[in-house]
Design an enzyme around this catalytic site. Sequence first.
Site, PDB file in Angstrom:
ATOM      1  N   SER A  23     -23.030 -57.542 -66.259  1.00  0.00           N
ATOM      2  CA  SER A  23     -23.045 -57.697 -67.707  1.00  0.00           C
ATOM      3  C   SER A  23     -23.100 -56.348 -68.412  1.00  0.00           C
ATOM      4  CB  SER A  23     -24.275 -58.512 -68.110  1.00  0.00           C
ATOM      5  OG  SER A  23     -24.502 -58.413 -69.488  1.00  0.00           O
ATOM      6  N   ARG A  63      -0.073 -62.195 -57.868  1.00  0.00           N
ATOM      7  CA  ARG A  63      -0.633 -60.859 -58.050  1.00  0.00           C
ATOM      8  C   ARG A  63      -0.224 -59.845 -56.984  1.00  0.00           C
ATOM      9  NH1 ARG A  63      -2.264 -61.076 -63.429  1.00  0.00           N
ATOM     10  NH2 ARG A  63      -3.713 -62.789 -63.746  1.00  0.00           N
TER      11      ARG A  63
END
Lengths: 220, 220, 220, 220
Positions: C88, C167
């Site tokens: 975070s 990807r």
Amino acid sequence: MNVKLIGYTSNPEKLPAMAATLTHSKIKPENLNKLSEKEQSAVLEQVIKLRHTSVIEHASFTFAISDVSRSLTHQLVRHRIASFSQQSQRYVNLNEPNYVVPPSISKNKKTKKAYDDTMETIWNHYNTLLEMKIPAEDARYVLPNATQTNIMVTMNARSLLNFFELRCCLHAQWEIRMLANKMLREAKKVAPRIFQHAGPSCQTKRICLEKKKDCPLYPK
Amino acid sequence: MNVKLIGYTSNPEKLPAMAATLTHSKIKPENLNKLSEKEQSAVLEQVIKLRHTSVIEHASFTFAISDVSRSLTHQLVRHRIASFSQQSQRYVNLNEPNYVVPPSISKNKKTKKAYDDTMETIWNHYNTLLEMKIPAEDARYVLPNATQTNIMVTMNARSLLNFFELRCCLHAQWEIRMLANKMLREAKKVAPRIFQHAGPSCQTKRICLEKKKDCPLYPK
Amino acid sequence: MNVKLIGYTSNPEKLPAMAATLTHSKIKPENLNKLSEKEQSAVLEQVIKLRHTSVIEHASFTFAISDVSRSLTHQLVRHRIASFSQQSQRYVNLNEPNYVVPPSISKNKKTKKAYDDTMETIWNHYNTLLEMKIPAEDARYVLPNATQTNIMVTMNARSLLNFFELRCCLHAQWEIRMLANKMLREAKKVAPRIFQHAGPSCQTKRICLEKKKDCPLYPK
Amino acid sequence: MNVKLIGYTSNPEKLPAMAATLTHSKIKPENLNKLSEKEQSAVLEQVIKLRHTSVIEHASFTFAISDVSRSLTHQLVRHRIASFSQQSQRYVNLNEPNYVVPPSISKNKKTKKAYDDTMETIWNHYNTLLEMKIPAEDARYVLPNATQTNIMVTMNARSLLNFFELRCCLHAQWEIRMLANKMLREAKKVAPRIFQHAGPSCQTKRICLEKKKDCPLYPK
């Protein structure tokens, strides 16, 4: 089997066209509204051709489906990118025989008769269990796969394309194939550009996922 | 009904503890490995208490389930954050009667007899249709909800907690509740800290989602 | 960029082989255990060839990823059939400059110098805002896309195949392509039969989803 | 920040009412249409009260969102039961400084000035890299979290309720909370009965998921 499109996203083709434009431009989404019909069509065609189908997820479609078998719904609810509401056999008393008849059985009088007799027998047993005070949610253990049920399903356009690819295939089980074809017909009416080329993978991608070389639709 | 945990993520409790630590620290994930048992326990306890359950998604559990009814599996596959592989009634010939008996029926000789007779009758009809050259995938339309089937299911720990909340509830249908309880017992053996407080919402959150005030477990 | 496989389903190839066998046989799942290595291989090969990939969902893989940019993670978390735990920026103070340098910039001394200077300037500004008592969660608004972050990701094998298809493509953005290639290398070590043919769609299906005819890998 | 509801399912409240009725009755879905306004309201109220929210999944809502930061969108796209289309930083040249300013910074002249200077500096560096022939997709590594972006998002009503529960919370990051509140206001206009009690869990369930006893909204 009844299949009816009872709700869908307003502007089911405009929203995906706006979304596709947004990803590659500086235009603010609130102004994308001004895309002309012609611009929308051009963008959508490109999206479908390049299979950049994430943008068509913005459009959802809701179908009311009745008089299909529990065999069908057991397969249908395996599609996980979808929302379902199904008639409960726990809470709804089903004491009248209502059932689906496969074409392979109905086409012949003798097999049809044998099948109908079976169904009558089964429902007699079901009602006997109810009379013996067995709760409906347990008595229904004797009810057949053929038992008719009703279900509402919502899928977005991308999930529908995948559904049609798998279930419009000649190799799919007949009842769910019939459902898929009816849903496709309904969806095409309101979003013709998204669904015009929808169908089994032999049609959309010219490949047979099932590798069934003996299928009449096997791509040449 | 047989339920066996046949596979799961290695370190099912360490990975979530590592994940929870990673979100709030500068430690690189490759070093989170060094968390002591005690630190792991403390982190996990916090996670479960605060219901920050996204981190427990990193652990998955695979169950082999046999001898359950198609009624059960029709409910089970409605859980969408899960992976299923089920025995096909299209390809597997089911000519021997194998079926589930609800306890409300088996507890009484008379109802049990009526039920067994029903089943015998149904399978006779099924086999007759096969003899009439009806394909197995259509003949099975007469087979009952009670027909036994086998299924493998994989869910992550967060999806399992939700499954237990809904299906261990006394209000859930008896067969899927039995399954849920057996799965919970298996899961607890290998991830005791994640599942120690798992169960119906009356136990985990002290609320009754069904608002059944007459339930013996209704939270006081 | 560091990528490490830190956990996965025990028996990642046996479980899918068991699942595939279960769907077409009467063998109870608890006995599928007895499949020989050779039988497992044969089943898996068939599954991959026919792309009946739902059975490989039973195997999941967890990767610890560090020192990647927030640009990368913003793309990565768009994959929805996956579980993520990310460091975070709200709670972790990032006062030291830690950032990713694109190869197009690092390969040239002059651009590398300009880039490093930019980063130093940005972090000076970030620290100044912190000194002015702006909370970390708001000061971070000045931090660049290049800022390094750590993330844990879990995907099942089917979702991974789709991830690699999109990807590992030469057209994908360089950083996420590097990540995909590293993840593929790790996954192959523990599930070689599932991932041996994984890669961009030009390799797996001999079609170019991007329709880039000028790509050196464009299928002939 | 601009938030506009640009599309949604026709009859967003009628469809869920029909779905709820279907599950517990013998009425065929094509006839559920005839539910009166009053009946619909009664059913919906029950559904929301008992949190039988699977039926509200049949209604979806599409929002056009502009001038939000990449910090916000990185959080937003973590919601997996949703569809997103976002402006690409790879393909769209962003050479003008367009950025979000957090209130904690704008409320004070000095911090505002420092912040604006930072942004100007950053964009100068970005443009310098472009002049040095660094491709836009790599130059953007210096762009800040604050950079403005545009995004379209579609969620069904159930997923929205969960989104509001988490993101309208006072503990949520300010920008995504502002977004959530604006989305809720828009959704309420077209589906007032579904969203009338929507909001953070302290309002909907009288529990604080964050266990923040010092929060002014902590349920008493």
